[in-house]
Design a protein around this motif. Structure first.
Motif, PDB file in Angstrom:
ATOM      1  N   GLY A  41      -6.368   6.653   3.522  1.00  0.00           N
ATOM      2  CA  GLY A  41      -6.822   5.258   3.506  1.00  0.00           C
ATOM      3  C   GLY A  41      -5.972   4.402   2.581  1.00  0.00           C
ATOM      4  N   LYS A  66       0.450   4.724   1.663  1.00  0.00           N
ATOM      5  CA  LYS A  66      -0.538   5.369   2.541  1.00  0.00           C
ATOM      6  C   LYS A  66      -0.488   6.894   2.521  1.00  0.00           C
ATOM      7  CE  LYS A  66      -1.836   1.875   5.828  1.00  0.00           C
ATOM      8  NZ  LYS A  66      -0.930   0.730   5.960  1.00  0.00           N
ATOM      9  N   GLY A 105      -8.345  -5.486   2.378  1.00  0.00           N
ATOM     10  CA  GLY A 105      -7.819  -4.120   2.395  1.00  0.00           C
ATOM     11  C   GLY A 105      -8.378  -3.301   1.250  1.00  0.00           C
ATOM     12  N   ASP A 106      -8.329  -2.002   1.434  1.00  0.00           N
ATOM     13  CA  ASP A 106      -8.763  -1.080   0.387  1.00  0.00           C
ATOM     14  C   ASP A 106      -7.684  -0.025   0.268  1.00  0.00           C
ATOM     15  OD1 ASP A 106     -10.068   0.641  -1.292  1.00  0.00           O
ATOM     16  OD2 ASP A 106     -11.963   0.593  -0.216  1.00  0.00           O
ATOM     17  N   PRO A 107      -6.851  -0.011  -0.743  1.00  0.00           N
ATOM     18  CA  PRO A 107      -6.988  -0.598  -2.074  1.00  0.00           C
ATOM     19  C   PRO A 107      -6.203  -1.893  -2.348  1.00  0.00           C
ATOM     20  CG  PRO A 107      -5.413   1.212  -2.188  1.00  0.00           C
ATOM     21  CD  PRO A 107      -5.750   1.008  -0.741  1.00  0.00           C
ATOM     22  N   GLU A 108      -5.886  -2.709  -1.330  1.00  0.00           N
ATOM     23  CA  GLU A 108      -5.200  -3.971  -1.607  1.00  0.00           C
ATOM     24  C   GLU A 108      -6.071  -4.905  -2.452  1.00  0.00           C
ATOM     25  OE1 GLU A 108      -5.116  -2.399   1.248  1.00  0.00           O
ATOM     26  OE2 GLU A 108      -3.153  -2.564   2.200  1.00  0.00           O
ATOM     27  N   ARG A 132     -10.919  -7.923   7.538  1.00  0.00           N
ATOM     28  CA  ARG A 132     -11.608  -7.791   6.232  1.00  0.00           C
ATOM     29  C   ARG A 132     -10.533  -7.543   5.184  1.00  0.00           C
ATOM     30  NH1 ARG A 132      -9.248  -2.870   5.644  1.00  0.00           N
ATOM     31  NH2 ARG A 132      -9.148  -1.860   7.650  1.00  0.00           N
ATOM     32  N   ASP A 161       0.863  -1.190   0.000  1.00  0.00           N
ATOM     33  CA  ASP A 161       0.000   0.000   0.000  1.00  0.00           C
ATOM     34  C   ASP A 161       0.899   1.239   0.000  1.00  0.00           C
ATOM     35  OD1 ASP A 161      -2.197   1.648   0.213  1.00  0.00           O
ATOM     36  OD2 ASP A 161      -2.721   1.097   2.265  1.00  0.00           O
ATOM     37  N   PHE A 197      -6.338  -9.903   7.498  1.00  0.00           N
ATOM     38  CA  PHE A 197      -5.399  -9.010   6.806  1.00  0.00           C
ATOM     39  C   PHE A 197      -4.256  -8.773   7.782  1.00  0.00           C
ATOM     40  CE2 PHE A 197      -5.220  -4.633   4.524  1.00  0.00           C
ATOM     41  CZ  PHE A 197      -4.074  -4.213   5.164  1.00  0.00           C
ATOM     42  N   ASN A 208      -6.357  -6.707  10.351  1.00  0.00           N
ATOM     43  CA  ASN A 208      -7.691  -6.247   9.985  1.00  0.00           C
ATOM     44  C   ASN A 208      -8.497  -7.507   9.730  1.00  0.00           C
ATOM     45  OD1 ASN A 208      -7.172  -3.430  10.038  1.00  0.00           O
ATOM     46  ND2 ASN A 208      -6.113  -3.626   8.094  1.00  0.00           N
TER      47      ASN A 208
HETATM   48  N1  GLY Z   1      -5.240  -0.107   2.937  1.00  0.00           N
HETATM   49  C1  GLY Z   1      -5.242  -0.373   4.317  1.00  0.00           C
HETATM   50  C2  GLY Z   1      -6.513  -0.887   4.852  1.00  0.00           C
HETATM   51  O1  GLY Z   1      -7.378  -1.328   4.132  1.00  0.00           O
HETATM   52  O2  GLY Z   1      -6.679  -0.878   6.068  1.00  0.00           O
END
Ligand code: GLY
Ligand code: AMP
Length: 414
Positions: A226, A214, A289-292, A287, A212, A269, A285
């Motif tokens: 994010g 960040k 990732g966003d944007p993974e 769930r 990522d 995650f 995490n």
């Molecule tokens: N890109 C980091 C997250 O989804 O927490």
């Protein structure tokens, strides 16, 4: 199968896009979805966000499986309430979701199960936390215990900065409850990596690694966001790093969950820091990732719906997960001003794009026009045989997009 997909970001657009390719899937209701899921094959947006209404919708519409995108409903126990009614749902139960919902729970869990992580202490009183600062080396990392939508981690460069941050979190309560308790931990120097893994509680399978970006500006400068873009696989995740990750972090996590009697089914995650001589776990995490997700799913060859069903049914051991032998790069376009204040409602024009995929994050359709509706507006993902090719293709794609105040980093993937 009829699927209910919960969430409204770029991650959920990528999940909807991937699931729509499965022969097992006939229909995907996206709740609430966004301007991208609205136009995806087999998808229909439904404007529901409340957990009780989602449960009612799943029952009334004979939904076969619900897939949860973001962490908040998981921490609130949506999986427990769907499961009690005999409904299939993909994600961890509330007990498992504490790995993300409480930094204190997750750090104590890491310590208990000997998982490589930064040294830390936990505090529930501001005066004790401030006193402890006198013993710290700087920079130091302060983490609000509860969910804080990406605003809960502060890297304080000196005593004064740390003291002010503790006062804001614990006394002024700027995170409305989430910062009443804090973790203070050692600052680790290295490169970060994200690894998503899927588990049915017995078997755990890692997905391709990703990286990522960040910070808001090129060269990793400016405040954290994010996530402004991703690259997969992460070039720093060598064979040795991956082996250490599995041995010292991933398998001990699964064993720890089993010992705690937490039946965890879903995605874990792992947010990693690769230092000169070790791999550390910064955070869990619960769930994707966003944007993974926007680089991991385009590389995935396996049928994601099949993996989800195997996870829920507890037979993941019979599955393998395969990924293309290529690179994927995702560049995020944000609204001017993000991660601070920004304007929305700008019309998004996307010129014909060929090999790239546009995943909408903060975008909605209004009077047949696609308008920006969030800080991170969209992401363009492209593949390539090399990092350079994937990067080049992603930047061709993002340069074909325009909206007033569009901002993106120029160095994603470097
Ligand atoms: N890109 C980091 C997250 O989804 O927490
Ligand atoms: P977390 O939510 O715990 O992953 O923290 C968010 C971000 O803060 C991470 O992605 C890192 O960039 C940074 N961070 C967290 N913990 C540390 C640490 N111990 N040392 C250095 N940076 C950290």
């Amino acid at each position: 199968m009829k699927v209910l997909l919960i969430g409204s970001g770029g991650r959920e657009h990528a999940i909807a896009w991937k699931l729509s390719q499965s022969i097992l899937v006939n229909k995907i209701f996206c709740a609430p979805g966004n301007g991208g899921t609205a136009t995806e094959e087999k998808c229909e947006n439904v404007n529901i966000t409340n957990n009780e209404e989602l449960l009612k919708f799943a029952i009334d519409n004979s939904i076969d499986v619900t897939v949860v995108g973001p962490e908040a409903p998981l921490c609130e126990g949506i999986v427990d309430s769907f499961s009690e009614k005999g409904l299939k749902i993909f994600g961890p139960c509330a007990a498992g979701a504490q790995l993300e919902g409480s930094k204190i729970f997750s750090k104590n869990f890491m310590k208990k199960y000997n998982i490589n992580t930064a040294a830390y202490d936990t505090f529930t009183h501001a005066d004790e936390a401030i006193q402890y600062l006198e013993t710290c080396k700087f920079p130091v990392v302060l983490k609000a215990d509860g969910l804080a939508a990406g605003k809960g981690v502060i890297i304080a460069q000196d005593y004064n900065e740390a003291k002010i941050a503790i006062e804001e979190l614990m006394i002024s309560d700027i995170l409305r409850g989430a910062g009443k308790s804090v973790v203070i931990e050692e600052f680790l120097q290295g490169v970060e990596a994200s690894i998503l893994a899927i588990t049915d509680g017995e078997t755990i399978i890692p997905f391709v690694s990703s990286k990522d970006h960040k910070a808001i500006y090129d060269g990793n400068l400016g405040p954290n966001t994010g996530g402004m873009g991703t690259l997969a696989p992460n070039p720093y995740c060598t064979e040795k790093v991956l082996q250490d990750f599995k041995d010292k972090i991933m398998y001990p996590t699964l064993q720890g969950l089993q010992k705690e009697n937490i039946q965890y089914k879903g995605i874990i995650f792992f947010g990693l820091m690769i230092t000169k001589d070790n791999v550390y776990l910064l955070e869990y995490n619960v769930r994707m990732g966003d944007p993974e997700t926007q680089v991991v799913l385009p590389l995935m060859e396996s049928d994601f719906m099949e993996l989800i069903m195997s996870t829920i049914d507890g037979n993941l051991s019979s599955k393998t997960v395969s990924f293309k032998d290529e690179f994927a790069c995702c560049v995020i376009a944000a609204s001017k001003g993000y991660p601070g204040t920004y304007e929305v409602g700008k019309e998004i024009n996307i010129a014909n794009n060929s090999s790239e995929k546009v995943f909408i994050a903060g975008g909605k359709i209004s009077n047949s026009k696609l308008l920006s509706s969030g800080g991170r507006v969209l992401g363009v993902t492209a593949l390539g045989k090399s990092i350079e090719e994937a990067r080049k293709n992603a930047y061709v794609g993002i340069n074909n997009i325009d909206f007033e105040g569009i901002y993106f980093r120029g160095d994603i993937g470097i």
